[in-house]
Design a protein around this motif. Structure first.
Motif, PDB file in Angstrom:
ATOM      1  N   MET A 196       0.822  -1.198   0.000  1.00  0.00           N
ATOM      2  CA  MET A 196       0.000   0.000   0.000  1.00  0.00           C
ATOM      3  C   MET A 196       0.861   1.255   0.000  1.00  0.00           C
ATOM      4  SD  MET A 196      -2.826  -1.473  -0.171  1.00  0.00           S
ATOM      5  CE  MET A 196      -3.904  -0.027  -0.146  1.00  0.00           C
ATOM      6  N   LYS A 197       2.142   1.091  -0.166  1.00  0.00           N
ATOM      7  CA  LYS A 197       3.002   2.257  -0.163  1.00  0.00           C
ATOM      8  C   LYS A 197       4.183   1.984  -1.072  1.00  0.00           C
ATOM      9  CE  LYS A 197       3.599   2.151   4.191  1.00  0.00           C
ATOM     10  NZ  LYS A 197       3.992   2.091   5.584  1.00  0.00           N
ATOM     11  N   THR A 198       4.864   3.033  -1.457  1.00  0.00           N
ATOM     12  CA  THR A 198       5.985   2.836  -2.356  1.00  0.00           C
ATOM     13  C   THR A 198       7.189   2.318  -1.589  1.00  0.00           C
ATOM     14  OG1 THR A 198       6.823   5.043  -2.006  1.00  0.00           O
ATOM     15  CG2 THR A 198       5.200   4.774  -3.758  1.00  0.00           C
ATOM     16  N   TYR A 208       1.455   9.034  10.818  1.00  0.00           N
ATOM     17  CA  TYR A 208       2.394   9.644   9.862  1.00  0.00           C
ATOM     18  C   TYR A 208       1.846   9.806   8.458  1.00  0.00           C
ATOM     19  CZ  TYR A 208       3.679   4.679   9.149  1.00  0.00           C
ATOM     20  OH  TYR A 208       3.660   3.336   8.934  1.00  0.00           O
ATOM     21  N   HIS A 209       0.652   9.281   8.194  1.00  0.00           N
ATOM     22  CA  HIS A 209       0.067   9.548   6.881  1.00  0.00           C
ATOM     23  C   HIS A 209      -0.829  10.792   6.958  1.00  0.00           C
ATOM     24  CE1 HIS A 209       1.476   6.008   4.894  1.00  0.00           C
ATOM     25  NE2 HIS A 209       0.791   5.160   5.618  1.00  0.00           N
ATOM     26  N   PRO A 210      -0.810  11.630   5.915  1.00  0.00           N
ATOM     27  CA  PRO A 210      -1.772  12.731   5.879  1.00  0.00           C
ATOM     28  C   PRO A 210      -3.188  12.172   5.824  1.00  0.00           C
ATOM     29  CG  PRO A 210      -0.688  12.484   3.744  1.00  0.00           C
ATOM     30  CD  PRO A 210       0.019  11.561   4.698  1.00  0.00           C
ATOM     31  N   ALA A 253      -8.152   5.159  -0.211  1.00  0.00           N
ATOM     32  CA  ALA A 253      -8.095   5.661   1.170  1.00  0.00           C
ATOM     33  C   ALA A 253      -7.910   4.486   2.128  1.00  0.00           C
ATOM     34  CB  ALA A 253      -9.367   6.432   1.506  1.00  0.00           C
ATOM     35  N   GLN A 254      -7.104   4.702   3.162  1.00  0.00           N
ATOM     36  CA  GLN A 254      -6.759   3.622   4.098  1.00  0.00           C
ATOM     37  C   GLN A 254      -7.332   3.940   5.472  1.00  0.00           C
ATOM     38  OE1 GLN A 254      -2.476   3.415   4.005  1.00  0.00           O
ATOM     39  NE2 GLN A 254      -2.426   2.639   1.894  1.00  0.00           N
ATOM     40  N   PHE A 255      -8.049   2.967   6.024  1.00  0.00           N
ATOM     41  CA  PHE A 255      -8.708   3.160   7.312  1.00  0.00           C
ATOM     42  C   PHE A 255      -7.955   2.374   8.386  1.00  0.00           C
ATOM     43  CE2 PHE A 255     -12.658   5.284   6.015  1.00  0.00           C
ATOM     44  CZ  PHE A 255     -12.548   5.175   4.643  1.00  0.00           C
ATOM     45  N   TYR A 256      -7.459   3.108   9.374  1.00  0.00           N
ATOM     46  CA  TYR A 256      -6.776   2.521  10.537  1.00  0.00           C
ATOM     47  C   TYR A 256      -7.726   2.651  11.719  1.00  0.00           C
ATOM     48  CZ  TYR A 256      -2.735   2.784   7.502  1.00  0.00           C
ATOM     49  OH  TYR A 256      -1.875   2.634   6.437  1.00  0.00           O
ATOM     50  N   ILE A 257      -8.137   1.510  12.284  1.00  0.00           N
ATOM     51  CA  ILE A 257      -9.305   1.470  13.160  1.00  0.00           C
ATOM     52  C   ILE A 257      -9.015   0.650  14.413  1.00  0.00           C
ATOM     53  CG2 ILE A 257     -11.746   0.796  13.284  1.00  0.00           C
ATOM     54  CD1 ILE A 257     -11.310   0.335  10.100  1.00  0.00           C
ATOM     55  N   ALA A 317       4.646  -2.187  10.914  1.00  0.00           N
ATOM     56  CA  ALA A 317       4.680  -1.259   9.799  1.00  0.00           C
ATOM     57  C   ALA A 317       3.795  -0.043  10.007  1.00  0.00           C
ATOM     58  CB  ALA A 317       4.272  -1.982   8.526  1.00  0.00           C
ATOM     59  N   HIS A 318       2.698  -0.208  10.716  1.00  0.00           N
ATOM     60  CA  HIS A 318       1.761   0.897  10.813  1.00  0.00           C
ATOM     61  C   HIS A 318       1.424   1.260  12.244  1.00  0.00           C
ATOM     62  CE1 HIS A 318       0.834   0.313   6.494  1.00  0.00           C
ATOM     63  NE2 HIS A 318       0.773   1.613   6.583  1.00  0.00           N
ATOM     64  N   TYR A 319       1.035   2.507  12.371  1.00  0.00           N
ATOM     65  CA  TYR A 319       0.531   2.963  13.665  1.00  0.00           C
ATOM     66  C   TYR A 319      -0.781   2.257  13.979  1.00  0.00           C
ATOM     67  CZ  TYR A 319      -1.507   6.264  10.208  1.00  0.00           C
ATOM     68  OH  TYR A 319      -2.116   6.829   9.111  1.00  0.00           O
ATOM     69  N   LEU A 321      -4.968   9.504   3.506  1.00  0.00           N
ATOM     70  CA  LEU A 321      -5.391   9.972   2.183  1.00  0.00           C
ATOM     71  C   LEU A 321      -4.242  10.121   1.189  1.00  0.00           C
ATOM     72  CD1 LEU A 321      -7.899  12.683   3.477  1.00  0.00           C
ATOM     73  CD2 LEU A 321      -8.462  10.459   2.468  1.00  0.00           C
ATOM     74  N   HIS A 322      -3.081   9.545   1.502  1.00  0.00           N
ATOM     75  CA  HIS A 322      -1.905   9.778   0.652  1.00  0.00           C
ATOM     76  C   HIS A 322      -2.020   9.115  -0.710  1.00  0.00           C
ATOM     77  CE1 HIS A 322      -1.390   6.209   3.052  1.00  0.00           C
ATOM     78  NE2 HIS A 322      -0.340   5.794   2.361  1.00  0.00           N
ATOM     79  N   VAL A 323      -2.849   8.054  -0.834  1.00  0.00           N
ATOM     80  CA  VAL A 323      -3.058   7.420  -2.147  1.00  0.00           C
ATOM     81  C   VAL A 323      -4.554   7.291  -2.424  1.00  0.00           C
ATOM     82  CG1 VAL A 323      -0.847   6.232  -2.340  1.00  0.00           C
ATOM     83  CG2 VAL A 323      -2.716   5.135  -1.075  1.00  0.00           C
TER      84      VAL A 323
HETATM   85 CU   LIG Z   1       1.006   3.191   5.046  1.00  0.00          CU
END
Ligand SMILES: [Cu+2]
Ligand SMILES: *[C@@H]1O[C@H](CO)[C@@H](O)[C@H](O)[C@H]1NC(C)=O
Ligand SMILES: *[C@@H]1O[C@H](CO)[C@@H](O)[C@H](O)[C@H]1NC(C)=O
Length: 233
Positions: free
Chosen positions: A1-3, A90-92, A175-179, A19-21, A166-168
């Motif tokens: 999901m990221k470069t 860290y993602h917008p 859009a990526q949902f962290y829940i 990898a993610h918060y 919302l970075h991609v």
């Molecule tokens: Cu990410």
């Protein structure tokens, strides 16, 4: 999901963590509680949910099964509560916090949060200035807190925090949902009527201007926070 380059950068900045918060801990009664003590644990290491029609959007992947191993924290209406992350966002993007009350007589550890039961209690949105720049105040936050409305009815509730990255997000499903969902038992409340009530999934189509959006080009001149209005009692 990221470069690859982004991953390398994130890894360099945030060594030796997943990898993610992740929203791991409930904040209540003046302190931050242990990881996944009152927060339902997920099974995907918090890879983001991207399908807004999936029940995974409700409490993350695995979150509908981890209730019995999750405790329920007593909290008082009118007090400060929230959720803490294991590392700063860290993602917008933007943050929404929703709550849902379990039907009386239902142990929230056994509840799945289905139906039109969710209301928004807090949000962190974007700051725009007509198209010259946009900023994302949720970036850098490692917790969100809010005041439980004094007139919220007593009962067992989920507190569900959602970061929408919302970075991609310029293509549908990007859009990526962290829940995460925490479990609390509210006392000392009143006769308020929380709302508007929405279902999760159901609250989003994925086509909202604040979800299907290119945040880089052009720079958004305005931003519409996804979801219903905040209920503040
Ligand atoms: Cu990410
Ligand atoms: C709710 O369910 C959990 C998990 O099964 C259990 O530990 C807890 O005692 C129950 N709470 C009540 C009030 O019965
Ligand atoms: C900005 O406002 C316009 C006009 O109301 C609207 O069509 C558009 O969807 C908004 N953009 C965002 C990102 O909310």
């Amino acid at each position: 999901m990221k470069t690859a380059s982004f991953f390398a950068l994130a890894s360099a900045l945030v060594p030796a963590v997943t990898a993610h918060y992740r929203w791991t801990s409930l904040i209540a009664n003046g302190g931050t509680t242990a990881e996944y003590e009152y927060v339902r644990v997920n099974t995907n290491d918090n890879s983001p949910v991207t399908d807004v029609t999936s029940t995974d959007l409700r409490c993350n992947v695995g979150g509908l099964d981890s209730g019995p191993e999750t405790s329920t924290d007593p909290v008082t209406a009118g007090s400060t509560v929230g959720l803490a992350l294991d590392q700063a966002i860290y993602h917008p993007g933007v943050v929404n916090v929703y709550m849902a009350k379990a039907p009386s007589g239902t142990n929230i550890s056994d509840w799945d949060g289905s139906g039109d039961v969710w209301f928004k209690v807090y949000q962190v949105t974007a700051v725009t200035d007509g198209g010259t720049s946009v900023s994302w105040p949720s970036v850098g936050m490692s917790q969100v807190t809010f005041t439980l409305p004094a007139d919220i009815p007593d009962g067992e509730y989920f507190i569900r925090a959602e970061d929408i990255a919302l970075h991609v997000a310029e293509t549908y499903g990007g859009a990526q949902f962290y829940i995460s969902c925490a479990q609390v038992s509210v006392t000392g409340g009143g006769n308020g009527t929380p709302g508007p009530l929405v279902a999760i999934p159901g609250v989003y189509t994925g086509y909202e201007p604040g979800i299907l959006i290119n945040i880089y080009d052009p720079i958004p001149a305005n931003y519409t926070q996804p979801g219903p209005a905040v209920w503040s009692g």
